[in-house]
Design a protein around this motif. Structure first.
Motif, mmCIF file in Angstrom:
data_model
loop_
_atom_site.group_PDB
_atom_site.id
_atom_site.type_symbol
_atom_site.label_atom_id
_atom_site.label_comp_id
_atom_site.label_asym_id
_atom_site.label_seq_id
_atom_site.Cartn_x
_atom_site.Cartn_y
_atom_site.Cartn_z
ATOM 1 N N ARG A 55 0.810 -1.222 0.000
ATOM 2 C CA ARG A 55 0.000 0.000 0.000
ATOM 3 C C ARG A 55 0.843 1.271 0.000
ATOM 4 O O ARG A 55 0.440 2.302 0.530
ATOM 5 C CB ARG A 55 -0.997 0.001 1.152
ATOM 6 N N LEU A 56 2.012 1.193 -0.607
ATOM 7 C CA LEU A 56 2.821 2.379 -0.883
ATOM 8 C C LEU A 56 2.681 2.634 -2.389
ATOM 9 O O LEU A 56 3.592 2.410 -3.174
ATOM 10 C CB LEU A 56 4.279 2.164 -0.469
ATOM 11 N N TYR A 57 1.501 3.085 -2.758
ATOM 12 C CA TYR A 57 1.123 3.149 -4.165
ATOM 13 C C TYR A 57 2.006 4.079 -4.994
ATOM 14 O O TYR A 57 2.291 3.793 -6.148
ATOM 15 C CB TYR A 57 -0.347 3.556 -4.298
ATOM 16 N N GLN A 58 2.404 5.196 -4.397
ATOM 17 C CA GLN A 58 3.220 6.134 -5.156
ATOM 18 C C GLN A 58 4.607 5.567 -5.421
ATOM 19 O O GLN A 58 5.182 5.779 -6.486
ATOM 20 C CB GLN A 58 3.279 7.478 -4.434
ATOM 21 N N SER A 63 8.120 2.893 -9.200
ATOM 22 C CA SER A 63 8.850 1.718 -9.690
ATOM 23 C C SER A 63 8.519 1.434 -11.152
ATOM 24 O O SER A 63 9.405 1.062 -11.929
ATOM 25 C CB SER A 63 8.534 0.499 -8.821
ATOM 26 N N ILE A 64 7.270 1.617 -11.536
ATOM 27 C CA ILE A 64 6.901 1.447 -12.947
ATOM 28 C C ILE A 64 7.605 2.506 -13.798
ATOM 29 O O ILE A 64 8.122 2.219 -14.883
ATOM 30 C CB ILE A 64 5.374 1.490 -13.125
ATOM 31 N N PHE A 65 7.646 3.734 -13.289
ATOM 32 C CA PHE A 65 8.388 4.801 -13.971
ATOM 33 C C PHE A 65 9.848 4.410 -14.126
ATOM 34 O O PHE A 65 10.463 4.653 -15.169
ATOM 35 C CB PHE A 65 8.246 6.114 -13.179
ATOM 36 N N TYR A 66 10.433 3.789 -13.085
ATOM 37 C CA TYR A 66 11.828 3.354 -13.148
ATOM 38 C C TYR A 66 12.062 2.327 -14.245
ATOM 39 O O TYR A 66 13.121 2.311 -14.871
ATOM 40 C CB TYR A 66 12.280 2.767 -11.809
ATOM 41 N N VAL A 67 11.091 1.462 -14.458
ATOM 42 C CA VAL A 67 11.232 0.489 -15.550
ATOM 43 C C VAL A 67 11.345 1.240 -16.883
ATOM 44 O O VAL A 67 12.236 0.963 -17.697
ATOM 45 C CB VAL A 67 10.040 -0.499 -15.580
ATOM 46 N N ILE A 68 10.459 2.211 -17.081
ATOM 47 C CA ILE A 68 10.479 3.008 -18.309
ATOM 48 C C ILE A 68 11.782 3.802 -18.409
ATOM 49 O O ILE A 68 12.428 3.850 -19.464
ATOM 50 C CB ILE A 68 9.246 3.941 -18.370
ATOM 51 N N MET A 69 12.192 4.409 -17.299
ATOM 52 C CA MET A 69 13.428 5.194 -17.296
ATOM 53 C C MET A 69 14.664 4.320 -17.494
ATOM 54 O O MET A 69 15.677 4.784 -18.020
ATOM 55 C CB MET A 69 13.554 6.004 -15.999
ATOM 56 N N SER A 70 14.582 3.070 -17.083
ATOM 57 C CA SER A 70 15.707 2.157 -17.306
ATOM 58 C C SER A 70 15.930 1.947 -18.805
ATOM 59 O O SER A 70 17.064 1.944 -19.277
ATOM 60 C CB SER A 70 15.456 0.806 -16.621
ATOM 61 N N VAL A 71 14.843 1.797 -19.535
ATOM 62 C CA VAL A 71 14.943 1.656 -20.995
ATOM 63 C C VAL A 71 15.450 2.972 -21.592
ATOM 64 O O VAL A 71 16.390 2.980 -22.401
ATOM 65 C CB VAL A 71 13.587 1.256 -21.607
ATOM 66 N N TYR A 72 14.851 4.094 -21.165
ATOM 67 C CA TYR A 72 15.246 5.409 -21.676
ATOM 68 C C TYR A 72 16.721 5.700 -21.363
ATOM 69 O O TYR A 72 17.483 6.123 -22.234
ATOM 70 C CB TYR A 72 14.349 6.491 -21.067
ATOM 71 N N ILE A 111 0.626 17.540 -3.666
ATOM 72 C CA ILE A 111 -0.526 17.115 -4.469
ATOM 73 C C ILE A 111 -0.710 15.596 -4.394
ATOM 74 O O ILE A 111 -1.817 15.101 -4.154
ATOM 75 C CB ILE A 111 -0.376 17.593 -5.930
ATOM 76 N N GLY A 112 0.378 14.863 -4.600
ATOM 77 C CA GLY A 112 0.302 13.405 -4.533
ATOM 78 C C GLY A 112 -0.097 12.924 -3.150
ATOM 79 O O GLY A 112 -0.926 12.019 -3.004
ATOM 80 N N GLY A 113 0.482 13.552 -2.124
ATOM 81 C CA GLY A 113 0.126 13.186 -0.753
ATOM 82 C C GLY A 113 -1.336 13.415 -0.470
ATOM 83 O O GLY A 113 -2.017 12.563 0.097
ATOM 84 N N TYR A 126 1.923 11.165 2.365
ATOM 85 C CA TYR A 126 2.746 12.359 2.122
ATOM 86 C C TYR A 126 4.229 12.010 2.063
ATOM 87 O O TYR A 126 4.964 12.541 1.227
ATOM 88 C CB TYR A 126 2.472 13.436 3.185
ATOM 89 N N VAL A 127 4.657 11.121 2.918
ATOM 90 C CA VAL A 127 6.062 10.692 2.896
ATOM 91 C C VAL A 127 6.322 9.911 1.610
ATOM 92 O O VAL A 127 7.344 10.109 0.943
ATOM 93 C CB VAL A 127 6.404 9.834 4.134
ATOM 94 N N ASP A 128 5.390 9.051 1.248
ATOM 95 C CA ASP A 128 5.499 8.276 0.017
ATOM 96 C C ASP A 128 5.580 9.214 -1.183
ATOM 97 O O ASP A 128 6.387 9.010 -2.104
ATOM 98 C CB ASP A 128 4.286 7.344 -0.087
ATOM 99 N N ALA A 129 4.780 10.259 -1.181
ATOM 100 C CA ALA A 129 4.781 11.237 -2.276
ATOM 101 C C ALA A 129 6.095 12.001 -2.329
ATOM 102 O O ALA A 129 6.609 12.286 -3.413
ATOM 103 C CB ALA A 129 3.611 12.212 -2.120
ATOM 104 N N PHE A 130 6.650 12.329 -1.170
ATOM 105 C CA PHE A 130 7.930 13.042 -1.131
ATOM 106 C C PHE A 130 9.021 12.189 -1.761
ATOM 107 O O PHE A 130 9.776 12.656 -2.623
ATOM 108 C CB PHE A 130 8.297 13.405 0.313
ATOM 109 N N VAL A 131 9.109 10.942 -1.327
ATOM 110 C CA VAL A 131 10.130 10.033 -1.865
ATOM 111 C C VAL A 131 9.924 9.871 -3.371
ATOM 112 O O VAL A 131 10.882 9.942 -4.154
ATOM 113 C CB VAL A 131 10.086 8.668 -1.145
ATOM 114 N N ALA A 132 8.677 9.676 -3.786
ATOM 115 C CA ALA A 132 8.380 9.486 -5.207
ATOM 116 C C ALA A 132 8.716 10.736 -6.022
ATOM 117 O O ALA A 132 9.375 10.645 -7.066
ATOM 118 C CB ALA A 132 6.918 9.109 -5.400
ATOM 119 N N GLY A 133 8.281 11.895 -5.558
ATOM 120 C CA GLY A 133 8.509 13.135 -6.300
ATOM 121 C C GLY A 133 9.979 13.453 -6.499
ATOM 122 O O GLY A 133 10.415 13.772 -7.614
ATOM 123 N N PHE A 134 10.753 13.350 -5.430
ATOM 124 C CA PHE A 134 12.174 13.660 -5.539
ATOM 125 C C PHE A 134 12.924 12.583 -6.315
ATOM 126 O O PHE A 134 13.880 12.878 -7.046
ATOM 127 C CB PHE A 134 12.787 13.892 -4.157
#
Length: 199
Positions: A55-58, A63-72, A111-113, A126-134
């Motif tokens: 339940r750390l959705y962000q 992590s899905i973004f990281y998969v895409i960024m790994s290819v990029y 916003i995400g939080g 909010y903490v999850d959003a902070f980690v994700a955003g940065f």
């Protein structure tokens, strides 16, 4: 200490493999090895599963973004995606541009939080959003070989340590402690390379 040991014993094989792959990513990135993106992609796929389940959705979306960024990132570092510079070299961004990345990371945190706090059953939104955003901003800068990526990762990873300890992901918290050390090493190494490029 007993509780930490118990949590370590409860660690899943998926988290262990994700942690090892996740450790190899920045280690190889520090030395500009293209294989870093393969390990980053493997780790990201596994962590997407772990984070959604926890339940750390962000962080799951991250992590899905990281998969895409790994290819990029791999394609960028191979020169298959052209940057404005023919040969992508380590550099720094302007202070104003770096400030913009920080503002975007903070805006995402709020916003995400808010969204995940009010519209989902997410833990620590909010903490999850902070980690994700940065982390999003840092990954984008890393793909462009900007030294500021290490600073943003250092902040995100430092907060991530607390978050993953709260969720009982001990191996992941240990990974993030190691990430912080690698970030500091990356800053030192990339500063030296920038200095050499300028001389």
């Amino acid at each position: 200490m007993q509780e930490i040991w118990q949590k370590l014993q409860e660690t899943s094989l998926i988290e262990a493999v994700a942690m090892i792959s996740g450790l190899l990513f920045p280690a190889f990135a520090t030395f500009e090895k293209k294989i870093c993106w393969l390990f980053g992609g493997i780790s990201a796929l596994l962590y997407a599963w772990i984070m959604f389940e926890g339940r750390l959705y962000q962080d799951g979306v991250l992590s899905i973004f990281y998969v895409i960024m790994s290819v990029y990132g791999y394609l960028m570092w191979r020169g298959l995606i052209k940057s404005r510079n023919k040969n992508l070299k380590i550099s720094s961004t302007s202070p104003f541009t770096f400030f913009i990345y920080i503002v975007i990371g903070l805006q995402y945190s709020m916003i995400g939080g808010y969204c995940f706090d009010n519209f989902t059953n997410a833990d620590y939104p909010y903490v999850d959003a902070f980690v994700a955003g940065f982390s999003l901003m840092a990954t984008w800068l890393e793909a462009k070989k900007k030294i500021e990526n290490w600073y943003l990762f250092l902040v995100a990873d430092g907060i991530g340590i607390w978050l993953f300890l709260q969720k009982g992901y001990i191996l992941t918290a240990i990974l993030y402690i190691i990430y912080c050390i690698i970030c500091m090493y990356g800053i030192i190494q990339w500063k030296k390379k920038i200095k050499l490029l300028k001389s």
